[in-house]
Design a protein around this motif. Structure first.
Motif, PDB file in Angstrom:
ATOM      1  N   UNK A 250       0.828  -1.209   0.000  1.00 45.79           N
ATOM      2  CA  UNK A 250       0.000   0.000   0.000  1.00 45.79           C
ATOM      3  C   UNK A 250       0.859   1.253   0.000  1.00 45.79           C
ATOM      4  N   UNK A 251       1.938   1.218   0.762  1.00 47.42           N
ATOM      5  CA  UNK A 251       2.843   2.361   0.812  1.00 47.42           C
ATOM      6  C   UNK A 251       3.530   2.569  -0.532  1.00 47.42           C
ATOM      7  N   UNK A 252       3.897   1.475  -1.174  1.00 49.01           N
ATOM      8  CA  UNK A 252       4.560   1.551  -2.477  1.00 49.01           C
ATOM      9  C   UNK A 252       3.664   2.230  -3.507  1.00 49.01           C
TER      10      UNK A 252
ATOM     11  N   UNK B 144       2.374   8.806   4.328  1.00 48.26           N
ATOM     12  CA  UNK B 144       3.115   7.568   4.579  1.00 48.26           C
ATOM     13  C   UNK B 144       2.816   7.035   5.973  1.00 48.26           C
ATOM     14  N   UNK B 145       2.776   7.921   6.976  1.00 45.24           N
ATOM     15  CA  UNK B 145       2.486   7.486   8.354  1.00 45.24           C
ATOM     16  C   UNK B 145       1.089   6.886   8.452  1.00 45.24           C
ATOM     17  N   UNK B 146       0.114   7.512   7.773  1.00 44.23           N
ATOM     18  CA  UNK B 146      -1.260   7.001   7.820  1.00 44.23           C
ATOM     19  C   UNK B 146      -1.370   5.640   7.152  1.00 44.23           C
ATOM     20  N   UNK B 147      -0.673   5.469   6.014  1.00 44.36           N
ATOM     21  CA  UNK B 147      -0.702   4.175   5.316  1.00 44.36           C
ATOM     22  C   UNK B 147      -0.048   3.102   6.170  1.00 44.36           C
TER      23      UNK B 147
ATOM     24  N   UNK C 123      -9.100   4.560   3.239  1.00 43.43           N
ATOM     25  CA  UNK C 123     -10.530   4.871   3.209  1.00 43.43           C
ATOM     26  C   UNK C 123     -11.019   5.381   4.566  1.00 43.43           C
ATOM     27  N   UNK C 124     -10.311   6.351   5.128  1.00 45.01           N
ATOM     28  CA  UNK C 124     -10.619   6.868   6.465  1.00 45.01           C
ATOM     29  C   UNK C 124     -10.697   8.381   6.417  1.00 45.01           C
ATOM     30  N   UNK C 125     -11.045   8.999   7.559  1.00 42.31           N
ATOM     31  CA  UNK C 125     -11.121  10.459   7.609  1.00 42.31           C
ATOM     32  C   UNK C 125      -9.751  11.078   7.341  1.00 42.31           C
ATOM     33  N   UNK C 126      -8.691  10.430   7.847  1.00 39.34           N
ATOM     34  CA  UNK C 126      -7.338  10.923   7.600  1.00 39.34           C
ATOM     35  C   UNK C 126      -7.029  10.904   6.104  1.00 39.34           C
ATOM     36  N   UNK C 127      -7.444   9.820   5.444  1.00 36.34           N
ATOM     37  CA  UNK C 127      -7.235   9.719   4.003  1.00 36.34           C
ATOM     38  C   UNK C 127      -7.999  10.780   3.248  1.00 36.34           C
TER      39      UNK C 127
ATOM     40  N   UNK D 233       0.725  24.728   0.713  1.00 40.09           N
ATOM     41  CA  UNK D 233       0.774  23.277   0.926  1.00 40.09           C
ATOM     42  C   UNK D 233       2.219  22.875   1.229  1.00 40.09           C
ATOM     43  N   UNK D 234       2.424  22.320   2.416  1.00 39.07           N
ATOM     44  CA  UNK D 234       3.743  21.819   2.807  1.00 39.07           C
ATOM     45  C   UNK D 234       3.863  20.394   2.274  1.00 39.07           C
ATOM     46  N   UNK D 235       4.532  20.242   1.119  1.00 39.03           N
ATOM     47  CA  UNK D 235       4.570  18.940   0.452  1.00 39.03           C
ATOM     48  C   UNK D 235       5.322  17.904   1.274  1.00 39.03           C
ATOM     49  N   UNK D 236       6.350  18.335   1.995  1.00 39.93           N
ATOM     50  CA  UNK D 236       7.102  17.400   2.831  1.00 39.93           C
ATOM     51  C   UNK D 236       6.214  16.877   3.961  1.00 39.93           C
ATOM     52  N   UNK D 237       5.463  17.777   4.560  1.00 35.40           N
ATOM     53  CA  UNK D 237       4.533  17.386   5.627  1.00 35.40           C
ATOM     54  C   UNK D 237       3.435  16.480   5.085  1.00 35.40           C
ATOM     55  N   UNK D 238       2.952  16.803   3.901  1.00 37.31           N
ATOM     56  CA  UNK D 238       1.923  15.974   3.264  1.00 37.31           C
ATOM     57  C   UNK D 238       2.438  14.562   3.049  1.00 37.31           C
ATOM     58  N   UNK D 239       3.682  14.447   2.557  1.00 36.61           N
ATOM     59  CA  UNK D 239       4.265  13.114   2.324  1.00 36.61           C
ATOM     60  C   UNK D 239       4.388  12.341   3.624  1.00 36.61           C
ATOM     61  N   UNK D 240       4.903  12.992   4.671  1.00 32.28           N
ATOM     62  CA  UNK D 240       5.090  12.297   5.946  1.00 32.28           C
ATOM     63  C   UNK D 240       3.757  11.830   6.531  1.00 32.28           C
ATOM     64  N   UNK D 241       2.742  12.666   6.430  1.00 34.76           N
ATOM     65  CA  UNK D 241       1.429  12.286   6.968  1.00 34.76           C
ATOM     66  C   UNK D 241       0.804  11.140   6.169  1.00 34.76           C
TER      67      UNK D 241
END
Length: 301
Positions: free
Chosen positions: A8-10, A133-136, A53-57, A123-131
């Protein structure tokens, strides 16, 4: 020892990398990188609902959609300018019309580009990526074969729904040149293509024929849409006081005729493709039905 990357992360990491790499250059005005960044946001929006498929997503999808919308208007003008240069290079349209329209499009792009940069900067793209990946990782920390199979099945069934929408859009457009209905076909083709690309990636398949066919149709319909957008812009100029000069007005008329001629030529190519498009829809619907039947049998067992 680092944490193992889940399937999923990939699915999202590659598009996140493309977005991170392309966005800085897009903000500097690079036309190709802007296009890459926009495509990456679309593919992320395709993948995220399946793996998150969650609120975070949904929150992450909203941020990615915001990026898509910020990049879209400038990309549309880039395509309009490119199309104008292609048409102008043929020598069929007076240079006065090309020069006038080019100037107006570049002025509009400059305004929209400044607005795009302001929106992208939020939009903080680095923050978006970290969030993301962490959520997945949190959602899929323990992947199992059954869970992966369900995900593939969900992607296949979603592709089936999109195939049905495409078939309906093709039927509604019939064989007539109706720009609004052909635009619906273009959007449906694009969504089905992205859906099948994801199914292919998740299955580890090498089959490309149907996806290539959809890309061919998308490119064809996309060109027709780009021409129609440019026609609309020419007519807007014709209706303004800036086209009062008779020589310029005549040149703009010739430009519209040139664009309309190409639209009709390409529509003929689309009509010839319809049967193959419908065949892709039928194949996708059959695969979705088979997946659904297999899911029912597994649940019953």
């Amino acid at each position: 020892m680092g944490q193992r990357t889940t399937p999923s992360e990939t699915l999202i990491r590659q598009q996140l990398r493309i977005l991170e790499r392309a966005l800085p250059a897009a903000k500097q005005g690079d036309v190709n990188r802007l296009h890459e960044a926009r495509v990456a946001t679309r593919r992320l929006r395709e993948r995220l609902p399946l793996v998150l498929p969650s609120s975070a997503g949904r929150k992450i999808v909203r941020k990615v959609r915001r990026l898509s919308r910020a990049l879209g208007p400038v990309r549309e003008l880039d395509v309009a300018l490119q199309t104008l240069e292609e048409v102008g290079s043929g020598g069929e349209v007076p240079s006065t019309a090309i020069t006038k329209l080019r100037k107006l499009l570049r002025q509009e792009r400059q305004r929209l580009y400044a607005d795009m940069c302001n929106q992208v900067a939020r939009v903080d793209i680095d923050k978006l990526r970290r969030r993301a990946v962490a959520a997945v990782r949190k959602t899929h920390s323990r992947p199992t074969s059954s869970r992966e199979a369900k995900r593939v099945g969900a992607a296949q069934q979603r592709a089936g729904r999109r195939a049905l929408r495409l078939r309906v859009a093709i039927e509604n457009a019939a064989g007539l040149y109706l720009p609004d209905r052909l635009h619906d076909v273009r959007i449906a083709v694009k969504k089905l293509r992205y859906g099948l690309e994801l199914v292919r990636e998740m299955r580890g398949s090498r089959a490309m024929a149907r996806i290539a066919m959809l890309k061919e149709a998308q490119d064809l319909l996309g060109r027709m849409h780009d021409l129609e957008v440019l026609i609309g812009r020419v007519r807007a100029v014709q209706g303004s006081s800036s086209a009062a000069d008779l020589r310029l007005s005549a040149g703009l008329d010739r430009l519209v005729r040139r664009l309309e001629t190409e639209c009709r030529q390409r529509h003929g190519h689309y009509v010839a493709l319809r049967r193959r498009l419908i065949a892709v829809c039928e194949h996708t619907l059959t695969a979705a039905d088979a997946t659904q039947a297999g899911t029912r049998e597994s649940s019953a067992a």
